[in-house]
Write a protein that holds these residues in place. Structure first.
Motif, PDB file in Angstrom:
ATOM      1  N   UNK A  45       0.816  -1.208   0.000  1.00  0.00           N
ATOM      2  CA  UNK A  45       0.000   0.000   0.000  1.00  0.00           C
ATOM      3  C   UNK A  45       0.853   1.262   0.000  1.00  0.00           C
ATOM      4  N   UNK A  46       0.279   2.344  -0.500  1.00  0.00           N
ATOM      5  CA  UNK A  46       0.955   3.641  -0.470  1.00  0.00           C
ATOM      6  C   UNK A  46       0.808   4.215   0.939  1.00  0.00           C
ATOM      7  N   UNK A  47       1.920   4.344   1.639  1.00  0.00           N
ATOM      8  CA  UNK A  47       1.876   4.792   3.037  1.00  0.00           C
ATOM      9  C   UNK A  47       2.203   6.277   3.201  1.00  0.00           C
ATOM     10  N   UNK A 515      -7.052   1.328   1.766  1.00  0.00           N
ATOM     11  CA  UNK A 515      -6.175   0.232   1.342  1.00  0.00           C
ATOM     12  C   UNK A 515      -5.198  -0.141   2.446  1.00  0.00           C
ATOM     13  N   UNK A 516      -4.640   0.884   3.084  1.00  0.00           N
ATOM     14  CA  UNK A 516      -3.654   0.636   4.137  1.00  0.00           C
ATOM     15  C   UNK A 516      -4.280  -0.107   5.318  1.00  0.00           C
ATOM     16  N   UNK A 517      -5.346   0.431   5.880  1.00  0.00           N
ATOM     17  CA  UNK A 517      -5.936  -0.174   7.074  1.00  0.00           C
ATOM     18  C   UNK A 517      -6.618  -1.504   6.758  1.00  0.00           C
ATOM     19  N   UNK A 521      -5.596  -5.042   8.654  1.00  0.00           N
ATOM     20  CA  UNK A 521      -6.555  -5.911   9.322  1.00  0.00           C
ATOM     21  C   UNK A 521      -6.658  -7.273   8.636  1.00  0.00           C
ATOM     22  N   UNK A 522      -6.543  -7.277   7.289  1.00  0.00           N
ATOM     23  CA  UNK A 522      -6.607  -8.539   6.553  1.00  0.00           C
ATOM     24  C   UNK A 522      -5.420  -9.423   6.884  1.00  0.00           C
TER      25      UNK A 522
END
Length: 526
Positions: A45-47, A515-517, A521-522
């Motif tokens: 992901x883009x952080x 997308x990040x969170x 969690x996934x």
């Protein structure tokens, strides 16, 4: 910190011990996130937005020690280090060394790791040298960079723009929760309209070719052939742009044409040296004749350069960089040339390592370019850009030991990036009948489309990029966004451009946050 304050070296945020410690911690966090997510979910992901938001939150703490984080330039450095560490650790370091592990060649892991570490650092430095030149202009889209800059600006200024951005973020989050690719939708409002139109068309053709025409484009290697043709023409166009002498063009960029030539020359020499190092350290001389070994070194260096430039061009115009797919193309060509499996393993890891750090550095420098006033103060811009480079290099240097330490435990659990298995299976399968023919045939239309569009529009490269990605929703999001963009400009004219672009930045930021969170969690659920 005001724009002009960057001219004073004492205002370099990295000279402040407290700020430096936070940047180191963000780099560690980014590297850990990158390694965890690429092994569990196969994505990075883009952080950038996370880093910027973290700095903004620190700035809100009512203590004198945290006031330094109110600076938009410090916040820019925060988003630079965390994104550099994330993409560097995942895409440029862990993924390449997973290939020899999957192929049962553990003796290659250490030399591969050393080679790709050097390649990653060179990758970022080359983008720094090439940013805002005729080849990679700062005025081009670099969409994630725009999103990060607008988020930081809105947090600093407040007012109407802040509310527009917040509205965009909320819509972006909501759309992402509904599985709508809001980053693609937002990019349509920011990027080159011609390039993005071809990108959207490519996405839709890929999505509907099989259900409507019964054609599996990927199995027929049509996207790969198109990218080969378009990519080769694009490389020729880059050379022509560099060689063109135009006084007006020289005055339009913060970097002179001579800098481009020097940077490309350094890149060519650097990649040849790294390819030679990998070939010797990997023991390839025991499997190939001297002539084949020299051919491998030359091709590996060319493939790395090809991968870097094509990924950078795609990222600059669309915000997407098909790094894995382009590396697969260079691997397929290597198979057709006849390199042995050990050499192909080295080739793929080396090639795949170049590109992600290059593209991500472009996003970060675009954000800094906007925050520093679009280069109006040349001295402040060049100094700020150099400080960003140092910040990114700190992040990469921290990512190197993190990945080396982490890979032992991850590989012991057989946790590797999924794409590494794809590369390994491709190498083991070898050349399949008809691949060479398909690549040559479909390279022709790819080359022609790229030639017609020219170096500024990059029609062929963006069409091929779309064809390589299987996402029907992204295709419709891009096309819908372009149509809405045309309608807005026709109704409100140039007055509608700024609010439209702020909202678009919010869409991209919202998508990145979701997308990040969601990825975090996934991965925990797994």
């Amino acid at each position: 910190m005001a724009q002009h304050e960057l001219q004073n070296n004492k205002q370099n945020p990295l000279r402040d011990v407290g700020t430096l410690i936070v940047m180191v911690l963000l780099s560690l966090l980014g590297a850990i996130i990158g390694v965890q997510l690429i092994t569990t979910l196969g994505v990075t992901p883009n952080t950038s937005i996370i880093g910027a938001l973290f700095a903004m939150l620190l700035a809100r703490i009512p203590m004198q020690a945290f006031q330094r984080y109110r600076s938009i330039h410090t916040q820019n450095l925060a988003q630079t280090v965390i994104s550099s560490a994330t993409f560097g650790a995942a895409n440029s370091l862990l993924m390449p060394i997973a290939i020899p592990y999957v192929m049962g060649q553990p003796q290659l892991i250490l030399p591969m790791f050393i080679g790709v570490s050097v390649a990653m650092l060179l990758d970022a430095y080359l983008l720094y040298r090439l940013f805002d030149t005729k080849v990679f202009p700062a005025s081009n889209a670099w969409p994630p960079g725009v999103a990060a800059a607008e988020a930081i600006k809105a947090g600093d200024k407040g007012g109407r723009q802040a509310w527009l951005l917040v509205a965009g973020v909320i819509v972006g989050l909501g759309g992402a929760m509904l599985k709508i690719p809001m980053a693609a939708f937002g990019t349509a409002f920011i990027g080159n309209i011609w390039a993005l139109s071809m990108f959207g068309i490519g996405l839709l053709i890929r999505a509907y070719a099989q259900p409507l025409a019964g054609m599996d484009l990927n199995a027929m290697y049509i996207p790969h052939g198109m990218m080969v043709g378009a990519g080769l023409v694009s490389l020729i166009q880059v050379v022509q742009v560099v060689r063109a002498k135009n006084a007006e063009a020289k005055a339009s960029f913060t970097q002179p044409t001579t800098e481009v030539r020097k940077a490309l020359g350094l890149g060519a020499f650097g990649y040849i040296a790294i390819a030679a190092l990998l070939a010797l350290a990997g023991g390839l001389y025991s499997e190939m004749s001297l002539g084949m070994l020299i051919a491998f070194i030359v091709y590996a260096a060319f493939a790395a350069f090809f991968h870097e430039l094509i990924v950078g061009i795609a990222a600059m115009h669309s915000g997407w960089f098909p790094a894995f797919a382009v590396a697969l193309i260079t691997l397929i060509v290597g198979i057709l040339i006849g390199f042995p499996p050990l050499a192909l393993c080295v080739l793929t890891g080396f090639t795949a390592a170049t590109g992600p750090a290059f593209a991500d550095m472009g996003f970060d420098l675009k954000a800094g370019f906007i925050l520093r006033g679009y280069g109006k103060d040349l001295q402040a811009e060049l100094l700020g850009r150099r400080i960003q480079l140092f910040a990114a290099l700190i992040a990469f240097v921290i990512a190197i030991p993190v990945v080396w330490y982490a890979h032992i435990g991850y590989f012991a659990q057989d946790l590797v990036p999924p794409v590494a298995r794809v590369y390994a299976k491709t190498i083991q399968a070898g050349a399949q009948p008809g691949i060479a023919y398909s690549l040559m045939i479909w390279a022709i239309p790819g080359a022609l489309i790229q030639l017609i569009g020219g170096p500024k529009r990059q029609l062929g490269v963006l069409l091929a990029t779309g064809l390589l990605i299987n996402s029907v929703m992204a295709g419709w999001a891009v096309i819908t966004g372009i149509v809405l963009r045309i309608i807005i400009i026709r109704i409100w004219g140039e007055k509608g451009r700024t609010p439209m672009e702020i909202l678009a930045a919010g869409f991209i930021a919202g998508d990145a946050l979701y997308s990040f969170f969601n990825s975090i969690f996934s991965s925990k659920a797994k």
